[in-house]
Design a protein around this motif. Sequence first.
Motif, PDB file in Angstrom:
ATOM      1  N   ASN A   1       0.855  -1.190   0.000  1.00 52.58           N
ATOM      2  CA  ASN A   1       0.000   0.000   0.000  1.00 52.58           C
ATOM      3  C   ASN A   1       0.891   1.241   0.000  1.00 52.58           C
ATOM      4  N   ILE A   2       0.778   2.033  -1.039  1.00 53.49           N
ATOM      5  CA  ILE A   2       1.649   3.201  -1.208  1.00 53.49           C
ATOM      6  C   ILE A   2       1.078   4.458  -0.553  1.00 53.49           C
ATOM      7  N   VAL A   3      -0.206   4.434  -0.198  1.00 53.65           N
ATOM      8  CA  VAL A   3      -0.861   5.631   0.340  1.00 53.65           C
ATOM      9  C   VAL A   3      -0.223   6.120   1.641  1.00 53.65           C
ATOM     10  N   PRO A   4       0.038   5.233   2.642  1.00 53.30           N
ATOM     11  CA  PRO A   4       0.696   5.731   3.858  1.00 53.30           C
ATOM     12  C   PRO A   4       2.080   6.306   3.591  1.00 53.30           C
ATOM     13  N   LEU A   5       2.761   5.793   2.573  1.00 54.75           N
ATOM     14  CA  LEU A   5       4.095   6.280   2.242  1.00 54.75           C
ATOM     15  C   LEU A   5       4.025   7.693   1.669  1.00 54.75           C
ATOM     16  N   ILE A   6       3.034   7.935   0.822  1.00 51.85           N
ATOM     17  CA  ILE A   6       2.846   9.278   0.264  1.00 51.85           C
ATOM     18  C   ILE A   6       2.487  10.264   1.380  1.00 51.85           C
ATOM     19  N   LEU A   7       1.601   9.835   2.289  1.00 52.42           N
ATOM     20  CA  LEU A   7       1.199  10.704   3.394  1.00 52.42           C
ATOM     21  C   LEU A   7       2.385  11.029   4.303  1.00 52.42           C
ATOM     22  N   PHE A   8       3.202  10.023   4.602  1.00 55.29           N
ATOM     23  CA  PHE A   8       4.380  10.262   5.437  1.00 55.29           C
ATOM     24  C   PHE A   8       5.366  11.190   4.725  1.00 55.29           C
ATOM     25  N   HIS A   9       5.631  10.905   3.452  1.00 58.15           N
ATOM     26  CA  HIS A   9       6.562  11.718   2.660  1.00 58.15           C
ATOM     27  C   HIS A   9       6.101  13.175   2.639  1.00 58.15           C
ATOM     28  N   PHE A  10       4.809  13.369   2.448  1.00 55.82           N
ATOM     29  CA  PHE A  10       4.212  14.709   2.430  1.00 55.82           C
ATOM     30  C   PHE A  10       4.397  15.413   3.773  1.00 55.82           C
ATOM     31  N   LEU A  11       4.035  14.744   4.873  1.00 54.28           N
ATOM     32  CA  LEU A  11       4.141  15.354   6.199  1.00 54.28           C
ATOM     33  C   LEU A  11       5.597  15.607   6.593  1.00 54.28           C
ATOM     34  N   HIS A  12       6.466  14.662   6.257  1.00 56.52           N
ATOM     35  CA  HIS A  12       7.885  14.793   6.571  1.00 56.52           C
ATOM     36  C   HIS A  12       8.470  16.038   5.894  1.00 56.52           C
ATOM     37  N   ASN A  13       8.212  16.198   4.602  1.00 58.26           N
ATOM     38  CA  ASN A  13       8.739  17.350   3.870  1.00 58.26           C
ATOM     39  C   ASN A  13       8.084  18.653   4.325  1.00 58.26           C
ATOM     40  N   LEU A  14       6.784  18.591   4.624  1.00 63.90           N
ATOM     41  CA  LEU A  14       6.068  19.785   5.076  1.00 63.90           C
ATOM     42  C   LEU A  14       6.667  20.304   6.385  1.00 63.90           C
ATOM     43  N   ILE A  15       6.928  19.391   7.319  1.00 63.20           N
ATOM     44  CA  ILE A  15       7.528  19.771   8.605  1.00 63.20           C
ATOM     45  C   ILE A  15       8.920  20.350   8.390  1.00 63.20           C
ATOM     46  N   GLN A  16       9.693  19.732   7.486  1.00 61.47           N
ATOM     47  CA  GLN A  16      11.046  20.226   7.241  1.00 61.47           C
ATOM     48  C   GLN A  16      11.045  21.618   6.604  1.00 61.47           C
ATOM     49  N   PHE A  17      10.179  21.837   5.628  1.00 57.23           N
ATOM     50  CA  PHE A  17      10.146  23.138   4.953  1.00 57.23           C
ATOM     51  C   PHE A  17       9.606  24.232   5.866  1.00 57.23           C
ATOM     52  N   ALA A  18       8.702  23.860   6.769  1.00 62.40           N
ATOM     53  CA  ALA A  18       8.136  24.850   7.682  1.00 62.40           C
ATOM     54  C   ALA A  18       8.980  25.006   8.945  1.00 62.40           C
ATOM     55  N   GLY A  19      10.009  24.175   9.081  1.00 61.15           N
ATOM     56  CA  GLY A  19      10.827  24.194  10.288  1.00 61.15           C
ATOM     57  C   GLY A  19      11.887  25.272  10.281  1.00 61.15           C
ATOM     58  N   ASN A  20      12.668  25.297  11.349  1.00 58.94           N
ATOM     59  CA  ASN A  20      13.756  26.268  11.476  1.00 58.94           C
ATOM     60  C   ASN A  20      14.776  26.062  10.369  1.00 58.94           C
ATOM     61  N   ASP A  21      15.343  27.165   9.875  1.00 65.49           N
ATOM     62  CA  ASP A  21      16.266  27.111   8.744  1.00 65.49           C
ATOM     63  C   ASP A  21      17.644  26.572   9.111  1.00 65.49           C
ATOM     64  N   ASN A  22      18.068  26.753  10.355  1.00 69.93           N
ATOM     65  CA  ASN A  22      19.426  26.394  10.752  1.00 69.93           C
ATOM     66  C   ASN A  22      19.537  24.891  11.005  1.00 69.93           C
ATOM     67  N   SER A  23      19.637  24.121   9.914  1.00 66.01           N
ATOM     68  CA  SER A  23      19.667  22.658  10.025  1.00 66.01           C
ATOM     69  C   SER A  23      20.908  22.155  10.739  1.00 66.01           C
ATOM     70  N   SER A  24      22.022  22.900  10.639  1.00 66.06           N
ATOM     71  CA  SER A  24      23.271  22.460  11.259  1.00 66.06           C
ATOM     72  C   SER A  24      23.169  22.434  12.780  1.00 66.06           C
ATOM     73  N   ALA A  25      22.225  23.211  13.339  1.00 65.82           N
ATOM     74  CA  ALA A  25      22.066  23.253  14.786  1.00 65.82           C
ATOM     75  C   ALA A  25      21.325  22.033  15.319  1.00 65.82           C
ATOM     76  N   PHE A  26      20.738  21.247  14.417  1.00 62.55           N
ATOM     77  CA  PHE A  26      19.931  20.109  14.838  1.00 62.55           C
ATOM     78  C   PHE A  26      20.497  18.791  14.323  1.00 62.55           C
ATOM     79  N   ILE A  27      21.840  18.730  14.190  1.00 66.20           N
ATOM     80  CA  ILE A  27      22.478  17.532  13.667  1.00 66.20           C
ATOM     81  C   ILE A  27      22.192  16.320  14.544  1.00 66.20           C
TER      82      ILE A  27
END
Length: 243
Positions: free
Chosen positions: A193-219
């Motif tokens: 079932n690919i639907v949960p994978l699409i939903l996770f991929h969507f939420l994962h990227n959404l959180i990352q794009f809306a998150g803090n810009d300083n990625s190096s601080a969260f290594i």
Amino acid sequence: MNNVRTEVSFSQKRPVWTVVIIELLLLLAMMASGTYATLNELNYAAPVLIAFIPIALVLVIYFTLRNKWSMLGFRPLRSISPRHWVYYSPLAAILLINCLKGFRGIGVSEVLFLIFFTLLVGFVEESIYRGLILKTLLAKGVKTAVITSSILFAVTHILNALSGQSLAQTALQIVYALLMGAVLALLMVKTNNIVPLILFHFLHNLIQFAGNDNSSAFIGYDLLILLVLAGQCFWISKSLSNG
């Protein structure tokens, strides 16, 4: 007695070449859109939008005309066995860890744009890597299909090295994508079932794009996620080998 001839598609006869062609076409589309966006000084999202919107339309038309939706895993969530839902739990933990990084202040219009943008990416990448490529390579065996589709998924993210990232950040992103690709491929094999994978991929990227810009601080958070992904790979692989 009538002889019934079953038509064999190109992907069935030449699964490796099919995957090579799909990957090359995707990379060419991304490189061409990236070059166009750079020359015209467009924003960070432009290359993906230019490449992925036409690809998404082609995928929808192809899946519909060839009746591929169900075969590629587009099924109701209720088709997943209740005892298999536990294998998705580490993905929820990954989303939570990413949320711990915090979020930057963004307006409603940007939120709506990011929802469209990340849904587009989730649909296209999952349809290609956990749909077309994984399914095509299953003819060569589960291990080959999972490993190859994951490597190709990671290779695609090498293009991010051209966006000004440091070598260390790019290397981390490639390993991250490799493990993420392996987990999602194993889940696809497990539940089909690919639907949960699409939903996770969507939420994962959404959180990352809306998150803090300083990625190096969260290594540290990213390294924790890598451990979660590695553990999930081992867990699902063992469940598949045990039947």
